[in-house]
Write an enzyme that holds these catalytic residues in place. Structure first.
Site, short mmCIF file in Angstrom:
data_model
loop_
_atom_site.label_atom_id
_atom_site.label_comp_id
_atom_site.label_asym_id
_atom_site.label_seq_id
_atom_site.Cartn_x
_atom_site.Cartn_y
_atom_site.Cartn_z
CD GLU A 83 -3.04 5.61 3.14
OE1 GLU A 83 -2.76 5.52 4.35
OE2 GLU A 83 -2.29 6.14 2.32
CE LYS A 260 0.32 7.09 7.18
NZ LYS A 260 -0.54 6.81 6.04
CG ASP A 276 1.32 -4.68 20.57
OD1 ASP A 276 1.00 -3.61 20.01
OD2 ASP A 276 1.67 -4.76 21.75
CG HIS A 373 -3.99 8.72 -3.08
ND1 HIS A 373 -3.60 9.29 -1.91
CD2 HIS A 373 -3.49 7.48 -3.07
CE1 HIS A 373 -2.89 8.42 -1.22
NE2 HIS A 373 -2.81 7.32 -1.91
C1 MEV Z 1 0.73 7.77 2.50
O1 MEV Z 1 -0.04 7.00 3.39
C2 MEV Z 1 2.17 7.34 2.52
C3 MEV Z 1 3.11 8.21 1.70
O2 MEV Z 1 2.95 9.58 2.09
C4 MEV Z 1 4.51 7.74 1.99
C5 MEV Z 1 5.60 8.65 1.44
O3 MEV Z 1 5.37 9.86 1.26
O4 MEV Z 1 6.71 8.11 1.20
C6 MEV Z 1 2.79 8.14 0.23
#
Ligand code: MEV
Length: 422
Positions: A83, A260, A276, A373
């Site tokens: 990413e 995430k 892992d 992005h």
């Molecule tokens: C994208 O991979 C991760 C984000 O969505 C994390 C977040 O929203 O805090 C940018």
């Protein structure tokens, strides 16, 4: 034939024979076979011993995050991730933290949990008492399985018993093992299997599963940092980040995305060093769900008005054993990272998670993340549309300006640029 996946004996074939079988089955070209089977710094034979049915090595970009200062030590952080923006965001977070001395970090002792499930007990309560009365011999038996741990005063340290369920109650025995600098899955599983006959005899019950828990609640790492208000848009900037954090605290939908983002960083380091990452993912989200799914980071404002961030998460990571040492790339990645113990590795990962999260919510609470992005996305599209190096930036700029970031627009812009360059 193409749709028949019941390929008998596939595992017995050499990698070369597996590839020619796939070529025939799927009508793959020589070039496709070359791409899928290239293995980089590691020989295909070695890879064939790591997992089953090997045909090649997947490629993931490898980058290095900069600016990390943790407990006064400088770190360069290898990260493997597909990413865009993650490595840049991570470095940026570390750069801001560095203005106030970087991160501080800490890890608890590396205690892993092995679980043994005991069923068909007339009285689970009585079984708990019997087990605990035999605690010392059970631990001694478990420790027969590792001389190294035993000789270093580590190994099986304690037992915990939990009775779960209402009907058909079962007894779950936790074997707590200090695994030192290993991740520990193998030794914990081995010890659990080894003490099971003894537990069966002591309780008269029936043993079913014997496996470690990925919720390694006793093996946690922490990191914290101050992010100076002057570097993040003053008081207003701090307030916005605190609002973003509160959103994650109040809302599970947001917390999942927030976490995430944290794991974007943690997983990338784990992948680069061939650890892992699924074990850490599982542990992190289970930990986040204790008491209701919530953010793994915390933020507040200190008396100077600066932002203080911290993170706590279970991190079952090792620096010894496992597949880490088989891959020459992971070996170099480990050299770049330069951590001397599993505990140090743990708090470095925690700092990476915090840096990643800080940068993500800072961007989200300000300009948003799409601008950056979309530029990276446009660059990828410009490249795959065939732009020569000299025109990539101009094609990207034109595409972003037009608001249409698509292969067809990239091709159109490129064609008109090439025409006017003639
Ligand atoms: C994208 O991979 C991760 C984000 O969505 C994390 C977040 O929203 O805090 C940018």
């Amino acid at each position: 034939m193409k749709n028949n996946s019941a390929v008998s004996g596939f595992h017995k074939l050499s990698t070369a024979d597996r590839l020619s079988l796939l070529r025939d089955l799927l009508n793959l070209s020589e070039e496709e076979i070359k791409h899928i089977s290239s293995s980089g710094a590691i020989s295909l034979d070695k890879v064939d011993r790591l997992i089953e049915n090997v045909i090649g090595v997947a490629e993931i970009p490898l980058g290095v995050a900069t600016y990390f200062l943790i407990n006064g030590k400088d770190y360069l952080i290898p990260m493997a991730i597909e990413e865009a923006s993650v490595v840049a965001a991570c470095s940026n977070g570390a750069k801001v933290a560095r203005l106030s001395g970087g991160f501080t970090g800490y890890s608890t002792n590396p205690i892993m949990i092995g679980q043994i499930q005991i069923l068909d007990l007339d009285s689970p309560e009585d079984a708990v008492i019997r087990i605990m009365r035999n605690r010392d011999i059970i631990l001694r038996t478990a420790n027969e399985k590792s001389k190294t741990l035993r000789d270093n005063g580590a190994g099986a340290k304690d037992l915990e018993c939990r009775i779960i369920g209402s009907e058909n109650r079962m007894l779950i025995v936790h074997l707590l093992v200090d695994v030192m600098d290993a991740m520990g899955a193998n030794i914990v599983n081995t010890m659990c299997e080894h003490i099971s006959p003894m537990l069966q005899e002591i309780t008269g019950g029936r043993i079913n599963l014997r496996i470690l828990s990925n919720l390694s609640i006793h093996r946690r790492s922490y990191a914290s940092a101050v992010f100076k208000k002057e570097a993040i848009g003053g008081e207003n900037g701090v307030d916005r980040i605190l609002e973003a954090y509160r959103f994650a605290e109040l809302d599970m939908y947001r917390a999942a995305t927030h976490n995430k983002g944290i794991m974007n960083g943690v997983d990338a380091v784990l992948l680069a060093t061939m650890n892992d990452w699924r074990a850490v993912e599982a542990g992190a989200h289970a930990f986040a769900s204790i008491g209701g799914y919530h953010s793994l980071t915390k933020y507040s404002m200190n008396s100077n008005g600066d932002l203080v961030g911290s993170i706590e998460l279970p991190l079952a990571v090792g620096i010894l054993g496992g597949s880490t040492s088989v891959s020459p790339k992971a070996t170099v990645a480990k050299k770049i990272l330069d951590v001397k113990s599993a505990g140090e590795f743990g708090y470095v990962l925690a700092a990476v998670g915090l840096a990643q999260n800080f940068s993500a919510i800072r961007a989200l609470a300000n300009e948003g993340i799409q601008k950056g992005h979309m530029k990276l996305h446009a660059r990828n599209i410009a490249i795959s549309a065939g732009s020569p190096d000299s025109l990539i930036e101009s094609v990207v700029e034109e595409m972003v300006k037009s608001g249409d970031i698509s292969p067809s627009n990239a091709k159109r812009i490129l064609a008109s640029m090439e025409k006017s360059n003639k």
